[in-house]
Structures are given as C-alpha cells and as structure tokens.
Design an enzyme around this catalytic site. Structure first.
Site, mmCIF file in Angstrom:
data_model
loop_
_atom_site.group_PDB
_atom_site.id
_atom_site.type_symbol
_atom_site.label_atom_id
_atom_site.label_comp_id
_atom_site.label_asym_id
_atom_site.label_seq_id
_atom_site.Cartn_x
_atom_site.Cartn_y
_atom_site.Cartn_z
ATOM 1 N N GLU A 180 0.805 -1.236 0.000
ATOM 2 C CA GLU A 180 0.000 0.000 0.000
ATOM 3 C C GLU A 180 0.837 1.285 0.000
ATOM 4 O O GLU A 180 0.588 2.196 0.791
ATOM 5 C CB GLU A 180 -0.956 0.005 1.205
ATOM 6 C CG GLU A 180 -1.854 -1.217 1.253
ATOM 7 C CD GLU A 180 -2.812 -1.219 2.431
ATOM 8 O OE1 GLU A 180 -2.698 -0.351 3.324
ATOM 9 O OE2 GLU A 180 -3.688 -2.104 2.472
ATOM 10 N N GLU A 295 -6.232 -10.684 -1.281
ATOM 11 C CA GLU A 295 -7.008 -10.512 -0.027
ATOM 12 C C GLU A 295 -8.505 -10.400 -0.316
ATOM 13 O O GLU A 295 -9.203 -9.559 0.256
ATOM 14 C CB GLU A 295 -6.542 -9.249 0.706
ATOM 15 C CG GLU A 295 -5.052 -9.172 0.937
ATOM 16 C CD GLU A 295 -4.617 -7.942 1.737
ATOM 17 O OE1 GLU A 295 -5.470 -7.246 2.307
ATOM 18 O OE2 GLU A 295 -3.397 -7.690 1.774
HETATM 19 C C1 XIL Z 1 -6.005 -6.488 8.455
HETATM 20 C C2 XIL Z 1 -6.326 -7.695 9.339
HETATM 21 O O1 XIL Z 1 -7.292 -8.479 8.666
HETATM 22 C C3 XIL Z 1 -6.841 -7.234 10.671
HETATM 23 O O2 XIL Z 1 -7.018 -8.337 11.546
HETATM 24 C C4 XIL Z 1 -5.862 -6.233 11.298
HETATM 25 O O3 XIL Z 1 -6.393 -5.738 12.492
HETATM 26 C C5 XIL Z 1 -5.569 -5.097 10.350
HETATM 27 O O4 XIL Z 1 -5.114 -5.607 9.106
HETATM 28 N N1 XIL Z 1 -4.895 -4.726 3.803
HETATM 29 C C6 XIL Z 1 -3.864 -5.535 4.206
HETATM 30 C C7 XIL Z 1 -4.076 -6.454 5.353
HETATM 31 O O5 XIL Z 1 -2.835 -5.585 3.537
HETATM 32 O O6 XIL Z 1 -2.891 -6.668 6.101
HETATM 33 C C8 XIL Z 1 -5.149 -5.945 6.280
HETATM 34 O O7 XIL Z 1 -5.389 -6.955 7.281
HETATM 35 C C9 XIL Z 1 -6.402 -5.648 5.504
HETATM 36 C C10 XIL Z 1 -6.143 -4.572 4.492
#
Ligand code: XIL
Length: 392
Positions: A180, A295
C-alpha cells in the site's frame, strides 16, 4: 507452464483418491442418503483441487493461533477450522502474524512464535505460504514510531527484512515486500503515501526493501501489494495509473520485482466489468510480472435485503470478478482474506463502510461459521473451472 510442486501434487492426488473412494461409497448408498452428493466441497470437489486442475492456486488468510498444529502432527485432522483450511487452500498467508507488529514486540526482540507455527503447519500439510508483509505504513509496533529516525530508518528496515525474510528463506512462495505505498490524495508529486518510511528514508525505501529481500531470499517471488485498483471508477483508474508508473519505474531501474498483488477488497456492484484492472494485469504481463489476488472479500454493506440477497450479490460478484481476472494467464493465485465470514476483519473492525444498516454481519467469504459453504463457494469454484487451462 507451471510446474506443480511435488508436495502439493501428492496432497492433491491423495485428495483425488479420497474423492474417488467417497464417490464409490456414495454410489453404494440408497438415493435418499445421497442428497449431499451434489454439494460435496471436499477432496476432489474442494477449491484447491479445482484450482490445481487449472494450474492455479486458491488460498486463504489464516490465524496460525487457531490451527491445530499438534493434532495434525499427531495424525489427526484437527478441528473444523483446521480441516477447512487444509482442505480448501493450496496456499496460506498469515492475516497478521508476519507483520512488524506481531514480530517485533521491541526493537531488540523478534517473536516468531505464530509465524513459525504457520510454517510448521504448512510443512506438515504440504501447503504453500505467502509472506505478508515486510514494509507497510500500518500495523507497526508503537516503538517503531518513536525510535525510527532519519539516521536509523534504513538500517531498521534492512535489518528487519534480513531477519524475517532470512528466517523463511527458500520456504515461501512469495513475499508482499511493500504494501500500500500509493496514495494520490496525500499530495506528493510521486503519488506515494506519506508513510513513516517515505518520510524517513525517501521514495527509495521501496527499491531498498525489494533489493534487500532479493539479496536475502533469491527464490521467493517479490510482490508489490495494493488496494483500490480493481474497479472501473475514476478513483481506481487514477490509482492504477500510479501503481503502473511505480512498477514501470522499478523495472526500468532494474529493481527485482516479480508480481503485483491486487488485494481485491471489493463491493458487490453487479455493473462492474473490471476492464481497467484487466488492462493493468496485461500491462503487468508485458513486463513479465505475475499477478495474485491477495485478499479477496466482498463487502455487502450496501446490499438491501436479508441473507439470501447478500449471498446472491457475493456469488454474482465472485463470478463476474474472477471470470474477468482469471481469464488472464499471468494471474496465478486467488486468496480470500479469511474463510468463514463471521471471522472476517470487516465484521470485527466495524468500519463505517463495512457496516450494514440492519446490523447483520457481512456474508463476505465463501463459508459460514458452521463451516458450511455459501453460494460464493460454488461461484468461486465455477470461476476456477472456467479459467483457461493453459497455465497447467
Ligand atoms: C487487516 C487484518 O485483517 C486485521 O485483523 C488487522 O487488524 C488489520 O489488518 N490490507 C492488508 C491487510 O494488507 O494486512 C489488512 O489486514 C487488511 C487490508
């Protein structure tokens, strides 16, 4: 042509054998007892088996603390969660356990307990693992924000990558090296997010992270991972342009990078065609980059109606999105961010943008909390089946 990892192949073959055995047993049963046959989701009917048949990986973000590693080590199948992860995923990623916040309780201490637990599980089951992530603006320990300075930030970043990527060297499928990094609205001319890394090291932190990871683990696929690049909206289009500019710049500078991770936290708008994303994926292909959907979850906050309406919207989006994206031969993997919707970060975090007015949980993943498949499961499986087989 993708060479299927031998451990993965053995496991898949075993699954097929078990599937064939189950099919034989089912055929011997009277028809009333065969009602579940068409809905089988395990063995040869799992997402991992259908993905493997197309030369693809299907994966799941997991919480290693919930995996019954000891049970599996002792020849048991484990609890429902453990069985589901093992049964459905050819590849896993730690939802949180490989982030700085999890690994670095203090500047001088590394805690690999949960990350090692995932690697041990994967070693027992023959599943692949992605690393997530080595460098991000979020989920960092508090001490980093106070202790990192312009003088020590390069060293902190490189030492972290050396220790973490070094520990799992040669054992991971891919690493999200930088997560990101683009955020146009932060106003920088290079469109980089104003993260602690860019502010302390400068824009070259990205190259530094990738170069360090490549030096430490020359085999792992180094990935740039980002979100809001999926839809045909002006905002996503602009961000895609910035991401492409970043990737092209890295390639032009000879920085080692092998893949783009498209997070795929998307809504369930039935009119989306994902045309711009397909163009980005093709542009990546021309640069020799693979693409992973890293994701995926489907936000139903704005879908009126009850559970059936949510399920239909999620399934339709899985069909449309995966249908468009998996048609591209450089897309090699699709992972959902969790497996049972009640455990999704979207339902836990209660973001405004992921909260339904009726208060119901978002049914954003392929299984429910009883580990029963939702329509999304069958939609994902059909989309895997429709993906061109030329990867295999
Ligand atoms: C999220 C997790 O799912 C949560 O449990 C945590 O509190 C915060 O991070 N983008 C990403 C992931 O790259 O690492 C994130 O995961 C969701 C958004």
């Amino acid at each position: 042509m993708k060479k299927i990892d031998s451990k993965e192949f053995n496991f898949t073959r075993r699954e097929f054998q078990m599937g064939a055995l189950a099919a034989g047993l089912l055929a011997a049963l009277p028809s009333w007892a065969r009602a579940g046959e068409a809905k089988s989701t395990s063995g040869a009917e799992s997402l991992r088996a259908h993905a493997a048949a197309r030369g693809l990986l299907y994966g799941i973000a997991v919480n290693p603390a919930l995996l019954d590693v000891e049970g599996v080590a002792n020849g048991r199948s484990g609890d429902g969660y453990t069985r589901l992860i093992r049964e459905q995923a050819n590849i896993m990623v730690a939802e949180n356990a490989m982030k700085w916040e999890a690994l670095r309780p203090s500047a001088s201490v590394f805690d690999f307990t949960l990350a090692d637990r995932l690697m041990r599980f994967a070693g027992l089951t023959g599943q692949l693992v992605r690393g997530h992530n080595l460098c991000w603006h979020a989920d960092n320990p508090d001490w980093l924000k106070t202790e990192a300075t312009k003088d020590n930030a390069r060293l902190l970043l490189t030492q972290h990558i050396e220790a973490v990527a070094g520990r799992y060297r040669g054992r991971l499928h891919s690493w999200d090296v930088v997560n990101e990094a683009i955020l146009g609205k932060d106003g920088r001319p290079d469109h980089l997010r104003k993260s602690l890394w860019v502010e302390l090291i400068g824009p070259e932190y990205i190259d530094l992270a990738f170069q360090t990871a490549a030096r430490v683990d020359p085999q792992v696929k180094l990935t740039y991972n980002d979100y809001d690049i999926e839809l045909d909206t002006p905002e996503h289009k602009e961000k895609r342009e910035h991401v492409l500019q970043l990737l092209r710049g890295m390639k032009a500078r000879g920085v080692p990078i092998h893949a783009l991770g498209v997070q795929s936290h998307i809504g369930t708008d039935p009119d989306q065609k994902y045309t711009g994303l397909v163009e980005l994926i093709r542009a990546c292909g021309q640069m020799g980059l693979e693409v992973y959907l890293t994701e995926m979850d489907l936000n139903t906050a704005k879908i009126p109606g009850g559970n059936d309406a949510q399920d239909a919207a999620v399934a339709q989006t899985c069909r449309n999105y995966l249908g468009a994206v998996l048609a591209e031969p450089n897309v090699k993997a699709a992972l959902t961010w969790g497996i049972d919707y009640s455990m999704s970060w979207l339902n836990k975090a209660k973001f405004d943008w992921a909260t339904r007015p009726d208060g119901a949980l978002l049914r954003c993943l392929p299984f429910d909390d009883d580990h029963q498949p939702l329509p999304a499961f069958f939609a994902i499986r059909e989309a895997l089946d429709r993906a061109p087989a030329h990867r295999a």
